[in-house]
Design a protein around this motif. Structure first.
Motif, PDB file in Angstrom:
ATOM      1  N   VAL A 261      20.432 -34.657  11.095  1.00 16.20           N
ATOM      2  CA  VAL A 261      19.920 -34.004   9.888  1.00 16.20           C
ATOM      3  C   VAL A 261      20.233 -32.506   9.933  1.00 16.20           C
ATOM      4  N   PRO A 262      20.937 -31.964   8.952  1.00 13.97           N
ATOM      5  CA  PRO A 262      21.209 -30.521   8.948  1.00 13.97           C
ATOM      6  C   PRO A 262      19.896 -29.735   9.008  1.00 13.97           C
ATOM      7  N   ILE A 263      19.876 -28.668   9.792  1.00 14.08           N
ATOM      8  CA  ILE A 263      18.642 -27.896   9.948  1.00 14.08           C
ATOM      9  C   ILE A 263      18.202 -27.320   8.602  1.00 14.08           C
ATOM     10  N   GLU A 264      19.156 -27.049   7.710  1.00 14.83           N
ATOM     11  CA  GLU A 264      18.809 -26.540   6.382  1.00 14.83           C
ATOM     12  C   GLU A 264      17.954 -27.539   5.607  1.00 14.83           C
ATOM     13  N   GLU A 265      18.257 -28.822   5.780  1.00 19.75           N
ATOM     14  CA  GLU A 265      17.510 -29.871   5.088  1.00 19.75           C
ATOM     15  C   GLU A 265      16.082 -29.968   5.647  1.00 19.75           C
ATOM     16  N   THR A 266      15.980 -29.879   6.966  1.00 20.19           N
ATOM     17  CA  THR A 266      14.665 -29.933   7.610  1.00 20.19           C
ATOM     18  C   THR A 266      13.808 -28.744   7.202  1.00 20.19           C
ATOM     19  N   VAL A 267      14.371 -27.546   7.303  1.00 19.63           N
ATOM     20  CA  VAL A 267      13.604 -26.341   6.971  1.00 19.63           C
ATOM     21  C   VAL A 267      13.299 -26.284   5.482  1.00 19.63           C
ATOM     22  N   GLY A 268      14.198 -26.779   4.658  1.00 18.04           N
ATOM     23  CA  GLY A 268      13.930 -26.822   3.218  1.00 18.04           C
ATOM     24  C   GLY A 268      12.716 -27.686   2.904  1.00 18.04           C
ATOM     25  N   ALA A 269      12.599 -28.820   3.599  1.00 17.54           N
ATOM     26  CA  ALA A 269      11.436 -29.690   3.398  1.00 17.54           C
ATOM     27  C   ALA A 269      10.159 -28.998   3.868  1.00 17.54           C
ATOM     28  N   LEU A 270      10.261 -28.274   4.971  1.00 21.30           N
ATOM     29  CA  LEU A 270       9.092 -27.535   5.473  1.00 21.30           C
ATOM     30  C   LEU A 270       8.707 -26.422   4.501  1.00 21.30           C
ATOM     31  N   ALA A 271       9.691 -25.771   3.913  1.00 19.06           N
ATOM     32  CA  ALA A 271       9.410 -24.717   2.930  1.00 19.06           C
ATOM     33  C   ALA A 271       8.643 -25.292   1.731  1.00 19.06           C
ATOM     34  N   ASP A 272       9.014 -26.504   1.324  1.00 15.01           N
ATOM     35  CA  ASP A 272       8.292 -27.149   0.224  1.00 15.01           C
ATOM     36  C   ASP A 272       6.835 -27.411   0.601  1.00 15.01           C
ATOM     37  N   LEU A 273       6.602 -27.754   1.857  1.00 16.15           N
ATOM     38  CA  LEU A 273       5.235 -28.018   2.315  1.00 16.15           C
ATOM     39  C   LEU A 273       4.423 -26.732   2.425  1.00 16.15           C
ATOM     40  N   VAL A 274       5.102 -25.622   2.683  1.00 18.34           N
ATOM     41  CA  VAL A 274       4.427 -24.317   2.651  1.00 18.34           C
ATOM     42  C   VAL A 274       3.967 -24.027   1.225  1.00 18.34           C
ATOM     43  N   LYS A 275       4.865 -24.253   0.268  1.00 20.00           N
ATOM     44  CA  LYS A 275       4.523 -24.014  -1.142  1.00 20.00           C
ATOM     45  C   LYS A 275       3.368 -24.908  -1.592  1.00 20.00           C
ATOM     46  N   ALA A 276       3.313 -26.113  -1.044  1.00 20.77           N
ATOM     47  CA  ALA A 276       2.262 -27.055  -1.419  1.00 20.77           C
ATOM     48  C   ALA A 276       0.937 -26.758  -0.708  1.00 20.77           C
ATOM     49  N   GLY A 277       0.970 -25.854   0.271  1.00 22.87           N
ATOM     50  CA  GLY A 277      -0.260 -25.456   0.955  1.00 22.87           C
ATOM     51  C   GLY A 277      -0.637 -26.290   2.165  1.00 22.87           C
ATOM     52  N   TYR A 278       0.230 -27.215   2.561  1.00 22.47           N
ATOM     53  CA  TYR A 278      -0.098 -28.075   3.701  1.00 22.47           C
ATOM     54  C   TYR A 278       0.208 -27.426   5.049  1.00 22.47           C
ATOM     55  N   ILE A 279       1.160 -26.498   5.057  1.00 23.11           N
ATOM     56  CA  ILE A 279       1.428 -25.716   6.267  1.00 23.11           C
ATOM     57  C   ILE A 279       1.541 -24.252   5.870  1.00 23.11           C
ATOM     58  N   ARG A 280       1.254 -23.380   6.829  1.00 27.76           N
ATOM     59  CA  ARG A 280       1.288 -21.940   6.537  1.00 27.76           C
ATOM     60  C   ARG A 280       2.603 -21.289   6.967  1.00 27.76           C
ATOM     61  N   HIS A 281       3.132 -21.732   8.114  1.00 25.73           N
ATOM     62  CA  HIS A 281       4.321 -21.090   8.667  1.00 25.73           C
ATOM     63  C   HIS A 281       5.262 -22.117   9.267  1.00 25.73           C
ATOM     64  N   VAL A 282       6.567 -21.801   9.222  1.00 21.32           N
ATOM     65  CA  VAL A 282       7.606 -22.665   9.777  1.00 21.32           C
ATOM     66  C   VAL A 282       8.093 -22.070  11.095  1.00 21.32           C
ATOM     67  N   ALA A 283       8.278 -22.914  12.094  1.00 25.81           N
ATOM     68  CA  ALA A 283       8.751 -22.450  13.392  1.00 25.81           C
ATOM     69  C   ALA A 283       9.743 -23.462  13.958  1.00 25.81           C
ATOM     70  N   LEU A 284      10.334 -23.123  15.095  1.00 27.62           N
ATOM     71  CA  LEU A 284      11.347 -23.971  15.721  1.00 27.62           C
ATOM     72  C   LEU A 284      11.010 -24.180  17.194  1.00 27.62           C
ATOM     73  N   SER A 285      11.722 -25.107  17.821  1.00 33.11           N
ATOM     74  CA  SER A 285      11.520 -25.374  19.241  1.00 33.11           C
ATOM     75  C   SER A 285      12.845 -25.739  19.901  1.00 33.11           C
ATOM     76  N   GLU A 286      13.153 -25.066  21.001  1.00 34.93           N
ATOM     77  CA  GLU A 286      14.309 -25.387  21.846  1.00 34.93           C
ATOM     78  C   GLU A 286      15.623 -25.517  21.070  1.00 34.93           C
ATOM     79  N   VAL A 287      15.897 -24.546  20.208  1.00 27.83           N
ATOM     80  CA  VAL A 287      17.187 -24.531  19.511  1.00 27.83           C
ATOM     81  C   VAL A 287      17.947 -23.256  19.875  1.00 27.83           C
ATOM     82  N   GLY A 288      19.254 -23.287  19.623  1.00 26.03           N
ATOM     83  CA  GLY A 288      20.112 -22.172  19.976  1.00 26.03           C
ATOM     84  C   GLY A 288      20.342 -21.192  18.837  1.00 26.03           C
ATOM     85  N   VAL A 289      21.181 -20.215  19.120  1.00 29.25           N
ATOM     86  CA  VAL A 289      21.381 -19.082  18.213  1.00 29.25           C
ATOM     87  C   VAL A 289      21.865 -19.511  16.836  1.00 29.25           C
TER      88      VAL A 289
END
Length: 334
Positions: free
Chosen positions: A135-163
């Protein structure tokens, strides 16, 4: 009380202000062998009472057990904590690893279950546990951004990824922090990843600051303790690494501190935008870890410590070869 260590730290330029140490709850759900559930709840509550704000968990820790445990512990205390949750890891009934799924439809499913288990209506910091190569990271983060707008999460973060992944993700939505292993004996992120984070205004929550208890002299407690399968604890590596631990213990004793406190203090002193995640499973371990805030290290202290315990002094990689190969953070990014 030294302000440099006790002052709150911000998760990146857009994230929340947090206590300088976070509490990692993974070990309370069997990863290091059996844990006492009542003591685990008491430890989380003691951490909150002593000012710790950021609690780190994952929906796959103990197949949901950890979120249920954290939810129980924070009942009546929700307004005093920030919840950091990792999602996406797939596990089998026997604990087998099934890969990672960060498709948008899967993210919404994972989140729905996490909210229920935790007993909350939003999560402060939500992050994929690993990069999903399908899954392209843009697609994953885009979905998370939608959940921020919906109020279900406040902030988006990452784990163990490279530059490269960090840059692509940050182009879609602000990223508050990267969770990555970082310790006196695991300093790979300093080469490429930390400079990229600093330039992008992204913070770090550092796990493994004791190299899973190695630096405190801890050892695997049996076959259910996942450290029994880690290269740094096994065979000749384990014997060589015990000598490194003895050196750390000697340096700590000279300062009237424990090995754990000195190792945590080193991480605190390296960068003001790094928040160590401590894996205390008992109130006694919590008290010891919080004592690291009283250990102030000068530039000279840091140099002496790093000379005595260089990264190449430790034998073995932080994960086995199979897991290392799956880490985006290890693919040419430092």
């Amino acid at each position: 009380m030294p302000s440099a260590t006790h002052a709150p730290r911000q998760l990146g330029s857009t994230g929340p202000s947090v206590f300088p140490l976070a509490l990692g709850c993974m070990g309370m759900s069997g990863m290091y062998g059996p844990a006492d559930e009542q003591e685990s709840v008491a430890t989380i509550q003691a951490a909150i009472d002593q000012g710790v704000t950021l609690l780190d968990t994952g929906d796959f820790y103990g197949a949901g057990h950890n979120e249920l445990l954290v939810g129980r512990a924070i009942r009546g205390r929700r307004d005093r904590v920030q919840l950091s949750v990792k999602f996406g890891a797939l596990r089998g009934p026997g604990g087998s690893w099934g890969g990672v799924d960060t498709r948008p439809v899967a993210i919404r499913n994972f989140l729905a279950y996490s909210l229920t288990r935790l007993g909350v209506d939003y999560i402060d910091v939500y992050r994929p546990a690993r990069l999903d190569p399908q899954v392209p990271i843009e697609e994953t983060v885009g979905a998370l951004a939608d959940l921020v707008k919906a109020g279900y999460i406040r902030h988006v973060a990452l784990s163990e990824v490279g530059v490269e992944t960090i840059r692509r993700a940050a182009a879609v939505h602000p990223i508050v922090d990267l969770q990555i292993e970082y310790s006196l004996v695991s300093r790979g992120p300093e080469t490429h990843i930390f400079p990229a984070l600093a330039s992008a205004g992204i913070g770090v929550t550092a796990y493994g600051v004791l190299s899973r208890g190695l630096l405190s002299g801890s050892s695997p407690k049996g076959p259910t303790d996942f450290r029994a399968h880690l290269p740094r604890f096994a065979g000749d590596n384990g014997a060589r690494n015990r000598r490194v631990v003895e050196t750390l213990a000697q340096l700590a004793a000279e300062r009237g501190a424990t090995s754990s406190q000195l190792a945590i203090a080193w991480v605190l002193a390296r960068q003001a935008w790094v928040v160590p995640v401590i894996g205390a499973r008992t109130r006694a371990q919590l008290a010891e870890s919080l004592g690291a805030l009283e250990v102030t290290l000068s530039a000279e202290d840091l140099s002496r410590l790093e000379t005595a315990i260089s990264p190449d002094a430790i034998a073995g990689t932080r994960y086995d070869a199979h897991q290392m190969a799956m880490l985006d953070s290890e693919k040419g990014n430092g």
